[in-house]
Design a protein around this motif. Structure first.
Motif, short mmCIF file in Angstrom:
data_model
loop_
_atom_site.label_atom_id
_atom_site.label_comp_id
_atom_site.label_asym_id
_atom_site.label_seq_id
_atom_site.Cartn_x
_atom_site.Cartn_y
_atom_site.Cartn_z
N SER A 79 -53.51 74.88 70.14
CA SER A 79 -52.32 75.21 70.92
C SER A 79 -51.56 76.40 70.33
O SER A 79 -50.96 77.19 71.06
CB SER A 79 -51.38 74.01 71.02
OG SER A 79 -50.83 73.69 69.74
N LEU A 80 -51.61 76.57 69.00
CA LEU A 80 -50.89 77.65 68.35
C LEU A 80 -51.76 78.87 68.07
O LEU A 80 -51.25 79.91 67.64
CB LEU A 80 -50.27 77.16 67.03
CG LEU A 80 -49.21 76.05 67.14
CD1 LEU A 80 -48.72 75.67 65.75
CD2 LEU A 80 -48.05 76.49 68.02
N GLY A 81 -53.06 78.73 68.30
CA GLY A 81 -53.96 79.85 68.03
C GLY A 81 -54.12 80.13 66.55
O GLY A 81 -54.33 81.28 66.15
N GLN A 82 -54.01 79.09 65.73
CA GLN A 82 -54.18 79.23 64.29
C GLN A 82 -55.36 78.37 63.84
O GLN A 82 -55.74 77.41 64.52
CB GLN A 82 -52.92 78.78 63.53
CG GLN A 82 -51.68 79.57 63.86
CD GLN A 82 -50.47 79.10 63.04
OE1 GLN A 82 -50.63 78.42 62.02
NE2 GLN A 82 -49.28 79.45 63.49
N SER A 83 -55.88 78.69 62.67
CA SER A 83 -56.94 77.86 62.11
C SER A 83 -56.35 76.56 61.58
O SER A 83 -55.16 76.48 61.27
CB SER A 83 -57.66 78.60 60.97
OG SER A 83 -56.79 78.76 59.87
N THR A 84 -57.19 75.52 61.48
CA THR A 84 -56.71 74.24 60.94
C THR A 84 -56.27 74.39 59.48
O THR A 84 -55.35 73.71 59.03
CB THR A 84 -57.82 73.17 61.04
OG1 THR A 84 -59.00 73.66 60.41
CG2 THR A 84 -58.12 72.84 62.49
#
Length: 309
Positions: free
Chosen positions: A30-35
């Protein structure tokens, strides 16, 4: 109490997303970031608070009561910040629900209605206030922040470095006479033939007044002015009523069938450049970007005037 520099709005957004979705992979998507970035933000936030927010059960993070408490305040912080940004942008006129445009009376027959229609198609939710006046009045209102943009006639380039100009079209100046005047049908007017005639004109501050003065400077004499008025409609009525002749831009020819516009000889030639002006410090305002785009489209499709080069 000093707030740790590591407590940032971005980390609070990540934290609130996790509290809502409760799944590292979904937050990441949802945030477009890696885990890894999501996990790092949560861990960094805990360290900055000096207090655990989660407990580990295998690979899962389980919110503690501290996390729920912090979520309440983090949500308020984010909401207040978003509201503050919105209020600041509204105060500066950026993307406000209302756009205040200034223009000349002579542009209200065709140009401005088409611009407004096009702008409403781009931004249906936008309310538009229209103010009409002279070049001088409109420029002052724009510089003072009372108007968001203006569409006026310029002579040469825009000299105000704080304003951005978007040209629409050129408009030549003609002799305006009542229909059926002794000069009706003349292909090229010599102003020397009008030394004994009466003229009517607009008051100082209008673009057309400047053209009027410029043409007679080229002719080398001062015209006999019977009357000065504050708007183009009164001027047209005076011309059609035989009070006097005038010099007007070609666009006003559609305003009344009771006047005739005749071209001047080349040596008296004068023209206006109809131009959108908007503040340079607001060039990224979505409303003004839409207006500028509509003005460029109008300039390309306006077949009645010589295109702006």
């Amino acid at each position: 109490m000093v707030i740790d520099d590591a407590i940032t709005l971005k980390k609070m957004e990540v934290f609130l997303a996790f509290m809502t979705l409760n799944n590292m992979a979904r937050v990441s998507e949802s945030l477009g970031q890696s885990t890894v970035s999501v996990h790092r933000s949560l861990h960094s936030l805990e360290e900055a608070l000096g207090c655990p927010l989660f407990k580990h059960e295998g690979r899962n993070l389980i919110p503690l009561q501290t996390a729920y408490t912090f979520a309440e305040y983090a949500k308020r912080v984010i909401n207040e910040c978003e509201e503050g940004v919105r209020k600041v942008r509204d105060a500066g006129g950026f993307n406000a629900p209302r756009l205040k445009i200034g223009t000349l009376y002579s542009l209200t027959l065709r140009c401005i209605p088409q611009l407004v229609i096009g702008l409403k198609l781009r931004k249906p939710e936008l309310d538009i206030d229209l103010t009409m006046g002279s070049n001088r009045e409109l420029l002052k209102s724009l510089v003072d922040g009372q108007l968001d943009a203006i569409v006026i006639g310029l002579h040469g380039d825009n000299e105000n470095t704080g304003l951005i100009s978007v040209p629409l079209f050129y408009d030549d100046i003609f002799l305006a006479a009542p229909t059926g005047s002794p000069y009706a049908g003349n292909k090229h007017i010599d102003l020397q033939d009008f030394r004994a005639e009466k003229f009517v004109t607009l008051s100082d501050g209008f673009a057309t007044t400047k053209d009027f003065q410029h043409c007679f400077e080229l002719a080398g004499f001062l015209p006999d002015i019977a009357m000065r008025v504050q708007d183009i409609f009164s001027l047209i009525n005076l011309i059609s009523g035989g009070i006097g002749y005038s010099l007007l831009p070609g666009r006003v020819g559609e305003f009344s069938p009771r006047i005739e516009l005749m071209p001047l000889q080349e040596k008296y030639a004068s023209r206006q450049q109809i131009t959108l002006l908007l503040p340079k410090n607001r060039e990224r305002d979505p409303n003004l970007l839409a207006l500028a785009a509509e003005c460029r489209m109008y300039g390309r499709r306006d077949y009645r005037h010589e295109p702006v080069r």
